[in-house]
Design a protein around this motif. Structure first.
Motif, PDB file in Angstrom:
ATOM      1  N   ALA A   1       0.859  -1.178   0.000  1.00  0.00           N
ATOM      2  CA  ALA A   1       0.000   0.000   0.000  1.00  0.00           C
ATOM      3  C   ALA A   1       0.898   1.232   0.000  1.00  0.00           C
ATOM      4  O   ALA A   1       1.965   1.231   0.612  1.00  0.00           O
ATOM      5  CB  ALA A   1      -0.903   0.002   1.227  1.00  0.00           C
TER       6      ALA A   1
ATOM      7  N   MET B   1       0.804  -4.947   2.525  1.00  0.00           N
ATOM      8  CA  MET B   1      -0.662  -4.978   2.449  1.00  0.00           C
ATOM      9  C   MET B   1      -1.179  -6.275   1.864  1.00  0.00           C
ATOM     10  O   MET B   1      -0.870  -6.639   0.737  1.00  0.00           O
ATOM     11  CB  MET B   1      -1.201  -3.817   1.627  1.00  0.00           C
ATOM     12  CG  MET B   1      -2.725  -3.842   1.605  1.00  0.00           C
ATOM     13  SD  MET B   1      -3.467  -2.407   0.835  1.00  0.00           S
ATOM     14  CE  MET B   1      -5.158  -3.024   0.626  1.00  0.00           C
TER      15      MET B   1
ATOM     16  N   SER C   1      -5.643  -6.096   5.140  1.00  0.00           N
ATOM     17  CA  SER C   1      -5.040  -4.835   5.590  1.00  0.00           C
ATOM     18  C   SER C   1      -5.923  -3.624   5.330  1.00  0.00           C
ATOM     19  O   SER C   1      -5.844  -2.621   6.053  1.00  0.00           O
ATOM     20  CB  SER C   1      -3.695  -4.625   4.900  1.00  0.00           C
ATOM     21  OG  SER C   1      -2.837  -5.719   5.093  1.00  0.00           O
ATOM     22  N   ALA C   2      -6.758  -3.697   4.291  1.00  0.00           N
ATOM     23  CA  ALA C   2      -7.616  -2.550   3.985  1.00  0.00           C
ATOM     24  C   ALA C   2      -8.519  -2.229   5.166  1.00  0.00           C
ATOM     25  O   ALA C   2      -8.758  -1.059   5.486  1.00  0.00           O
ATOM     26  CB  ALA C   2      -8.457  -2.840   2.744  1.00  0.00           C
TER      27      ALA C   2
ATOM     28  N   ILE D   1      -5.564   0.084   7.141  1.00  0.00           N
ATOM     29  CA  ILE D   1      -5.846   1.362   6.481  1.00  0.00           C
ATOM     30  C   ILE D   1      -7.080   2.035   7.085  1.00  0.00           C
ATOM     31  O   ILE D   1      -6.997   3.137   7.642  1.00  0.00           O
ATOM     32  CB  ILE D   1      -6.030   1.169   4.966  1.00  0.00           C
ATOM     33  CG1 ILE D   1      -4.803   0.486   4.350  1.00  0.00           C
ATOM     34  CG2 ILE D   1      -6.298   2.520   4.298  1.00  0.00           C
ATOM     35  CD1 ILE D   1      -3.521   1.251   4.444  1.00  0.00           C
TER      36      ILE D   1
ATOM     37  N   TRP E   1      -4.954   6.322  -0.793  1.00  0.00           N
ATOM     38  CA  TRP E   1      -4.064   5.173  -0.884  1.00  0.00           C
ATOM     39  C   TRP E   1      -4.053   4.535  -2.272  1.00  0.00           C
ATOM     40  O   TRP E   1      -4.973   4.712  -3.055  1.00  0.00           O
ATOM     41  CB  TRP E   1      -4.466   4.123   0.162  1.00  0.00           C
ATOM     42  CG  TRP E   1      -4.252   4.621   1.560  1.00  0.00           C
ATOM     43  CD1 TRP E   1      -5.146   5.308   2.337  1.00  0.00           C
ATOM     44  CD2 TRP E   1      -3.058   4.526   2.313  1.00  0.00           C
ATOM     45  NE1 TRP E   1      -4.572   5.636   3.540  1.00  0.00           N
ATOM     46  CE2 TRP E   1      -3.280   5.170   3.554  1.00  0.00           C
ATOM     47  CE3 TRP E   1      -1.807   3.959   2.073  1.00  0.00           C
ATOM     48  CZ2 TRP E   1      -2.315   5.250   4.543  1.00  0.00           C
ATOM     49  CZ3 TRP E   1      -0.819   4.033   3.057  1.00  0.00           C
ATOM     50  CH2 TRP E   1      -1.087   4.682   4.268  1.00  0.00           C
TER      51      TRP E   1
ATOM     52  N   LEU F   1      -2.376   0.668  -4.313  1.00  0.00           N
ATOM     53  CA  LEU F   1      -1.850  -0.677  -4.096  1.00  0.00           C
ATOM     54  C   LEU F   1      -1.050  -1.121  -5.305  1.00  0.00           C
ATOM     55  O   LEU F   1      -1.516  -0.986  -6.444  1.00  0.00           O
ATOM     56  CB  LEU F   1      -3.006  -1.661  -3.860  1.00  0.00           C
ATOM     57  CG  LEU F   1      -2.652  -3.154  -3.823  1.00  0.00           C
ATOM     58  CD1 LEU F   1      -1.747  -3.475  -2.638  1.00  0.00           C
ATOM     59  CD2 LEU F   1      -3.926  -4.001  -3.767  1.00  0.00           C
TER      60      LEU F   1
ATOM     61  N   PHE G   1      -8.834   3.713  -1.661  1.00  0.00           N
ATOM     62  CA  PHE G   1      -7.813   3.590  -2.694  1.00  0.00           C
ATOM     63  C   PHE G   1      -8.232   4.293  -3.979  1.00  0.00           C
ATOM     64  O   PHE G   1      -7.871   3.878  -5.073  1.00  0.00           O
ATOM     65  CB  PHE G   1      -7.514   2.111  -2.924  1.00  0.00           C
ATOM     66  CG  PHE G   1      -6.781   1.485  -1.770  1.00  0.00           C
ATOM     67  CD1 PHE G   1      -5.428   1.246  -1.827  1.00  0.00           C
ATOM     68  CD2 PHE G   1      -7.457   1.174  -0.595  1.00  0.00           C
ATOM     69  CE1 PHE G   1      -4.754   0.698  -0.746  1.00  0.00           C
ATOM     70  CE2 PHE G   1      -6.789   0.623   0.495  1.00  0.00           C
ATOM     71  CZ  PHE G   1      -5.427   0.386   0.417  1.00  0.00           C
TER      72      PHE G   1
ATOM     73  N   LEU H   1      -9.319  -3.287  -5.422  1.00  0.00           N
ATOM     74  CA  LEU H   1      -8.237  -3.952  -4.701  1.00  0.00           C
ATOM     75  C   LEU H   1      -8.129  -5.430  -5.034  1.00  0.00           C
ATOM     76  O   LEU H   1      -7.041  -5.948  -5.291  1.00  0.00           O
ATOM     77  CB  LEU H   1      -8.436  -3.776  -3.191  1.00  0.00           C
ATOM     78  CG  LEU H   1      -8.387  -2.339  -2.676  1.00  0.00           C
ATOM     79  CD1 LEU H   1      -8.657  -2.308  -1.178  1.00  0.00           C
ATOM     80  CD2 LEU H   1      -7.028  -1.713  -2.979  1.00  0.00           C
TER      81      LEU H   1
END
Length: 463
Positions: free
Chosen positions: A181, A297, A301-302, A306, A317, A319, A394, A399
């Protein structure tokens, strides 16, 4: 750099993908809580996939009865999932206890020793998974009454879901292929672009990453580093070099960790690593603070890193795949206790919550968890295409499409034993000093690590 879209079937079959959620989904920090019961919630609903997977056709969902105990650290997941499970299995009562993942193994071992308090459904977070597997308290899921084949799993998973006897003793709570990330605002300011494809294209290997990090450090007057922590860099680079290094009671530590540690020490000496210790309050706060560019990430993790730590970070953000290949980050196995008196009911819960269409409609869409089965990706391309609510952090980047198309193809994973857990324990106690004391070399660090592992495992040969 525009990346060609790869079809799901080609990705899964032709490329022979290997996939790897804690610290866990994988690293979520749950709080200890009291026992809570999942109550029956109305009549059963249509859910043949869940019913057939859970009982192998032996018992209908409505006829399955019993009480099961579940220990988990994600209370929000339990509160949402248990009522859904009871719609299909109205006569299975779920008693769950919220246990902090850092306390899980100690509580479990105490329960096993006393013979009084062991749940039917057991979770194994990656840091201690090998230790759990070597306790030999989990059932083989390929045997009756489960009859689940490891061939149904993504190719990389059996190695990290099997014990030292080769028995499949868990399924995945959520897959954990990982990339990096990055803060779009910092990337635009110091790298000249915030577009993920362009950021990835300029960071082709770790030497380039370090060189770019020096430029960022100079341009920011020393205020912005590439990774927040020595440990962040180590987690990425260690798992990129994944290969078995435990053979019985022999631990081939130098062969496994020399190259990763040399690379991380090179980053430390170049000044491109922050001074935070991972998963401390300062590290958590750094996501919103904006004093470093990149973080490891995985899909979990999102939510846990985050969204939890950068509440105002919508659109902030991006990725990308990590330089030099993907890796696994955290992860949690879910299995059945050998001594359970309600094994079919325990398996019904596991199958429903982590693999069935009905359960994944909640687990994926609301919590971002991706099942570890090939069927999930073959049957739910539309779900992946639609994205999840966490994509808003993001800037609308999908993602899970990024994970599937760009990150998963190069994932590797180590087989887990109690010795892997001991190596991690020894490393965790040592790396804060390695991060601060620049007189310590990578060679000296490896020797110190070997000595500490020998102290933890005197019966083992540590090379």
């Amino acid at each position: 750099m525009k990346r060609k879209r790869i079809s799901w079937l080609t990705t899964l079959v032709s490329l022979g993908l290997v996939f790897a959620l804690v610290l866990t989904g994988c690293s979520g920090n749950g709080n200890n809580g009291g026992k809570k019961e999942g109550n029956s919630a109305g009549a059963g609903t249509e859910g043949n996939t869940a019913e057939e997977g859970a009982t192998d056709g032996a018992t209908s969902a409505a006829d399955l009865k019993g009480t099961i105990k579940v220990w988990d650290w994600d209370e929000a997941f339990l509160q949402r999932m248990v009522p859904e499970f009871n719609k299909l299995y109205p006569n299975v009562k779920v008693e769950y206890t919220v246990v902090n993942n850092n306390d899980y193994m100690q509580k479990l071992q105490s329960g096993i020793a006393s013979g009084s308090d062991v749940p039917d459904v057991l979770l194994g977070e990656m840091n201690y998974r090998g230790q759990l597997f070597d306790l030999d308290v989990l059932d083989n899921l390929e045997a009756a009454p489960y009859n689940f084949s490891k061939d149904q799993l993504l190719d990389y998973l059996p190695s990290i879901l099997s014990n030292s006897k080769g028995e499949l003793v868990g399924v995945d709570q959520s897959i954990t292929p990982a990339g990096l990330a990055f803060r779009r605002d910092l990337a635009k300011q110091y790298l000249g672009t915030e577009e993920p494809a362009e950021v990835a294209a300029m960071l082709t290997d770790w030497d380039t990453f370090i060189a770019k990090g020096k430029e960022v450090l100079a341009a920011s007057g020393g205020a912005v580093t590439m990774f927040a922590s020595f440990d962040d860099a180590y987690r990425v680079i260690r798992e990129q070099n994944s290969k078995p290094y435990v053979d019985g009671t022999t631990i081939n530590l130098t062969d496994r960790l020399q190259k990763p540690l040399e690379t991380v020490f090179k980053m430390r000496d170049a000044g491109v690593l922050g001074k935070y210790e991972a998963y401390t309050p300062g590290w958590n706060a750094s996501f919103a603070k904006g004093d470093n560019l990149f973080y490891p990430m995985a899909p979990w993790s999102a939510k846990w890193n985050i969204a939890a730590n950068d509440k105002d970070g919508i659109g902030r953000w991006g990725l990308i795949p990590a330089p030099e290949g993907s890796y696994t980050y955290g992860g949690t196995s879910v299995g059945v206790y050998k001594g359970s008196k309600n094994k079919e009911a325990a398996w019904a819960y596991i199958n429903f919550a982590y693999m069935s269409d009905e359960g994944m409609a909640v687990s994926y869409k609301e919590f971002g968890n991706m099942a570890g089965t090939k069927a999930f990706f073959e049957n739910h391309k539309d779900w992946i295409e639609a994205g999840t609510d966490y994509d808003k952090y993001f800037a609308g980047q999908n993602l899970n499409k990024t994970f599937l198309e760009e990150i998963i193809p190069t994932v590797k994973a180590d087989h887990q034993t109690k010795y892997n857990a001991m190596v991690q324990t020894a490393y965790s106690s040592l790396y804060p000093l390695w991060m601060k004391d620049t007189s310590i070399t990578a060679a000296a660090a490896i020797e110190k690590l070997k000595n500490d592992v020998k102290n933890l495992a005197p019966e083992a040969t540590v090379n």
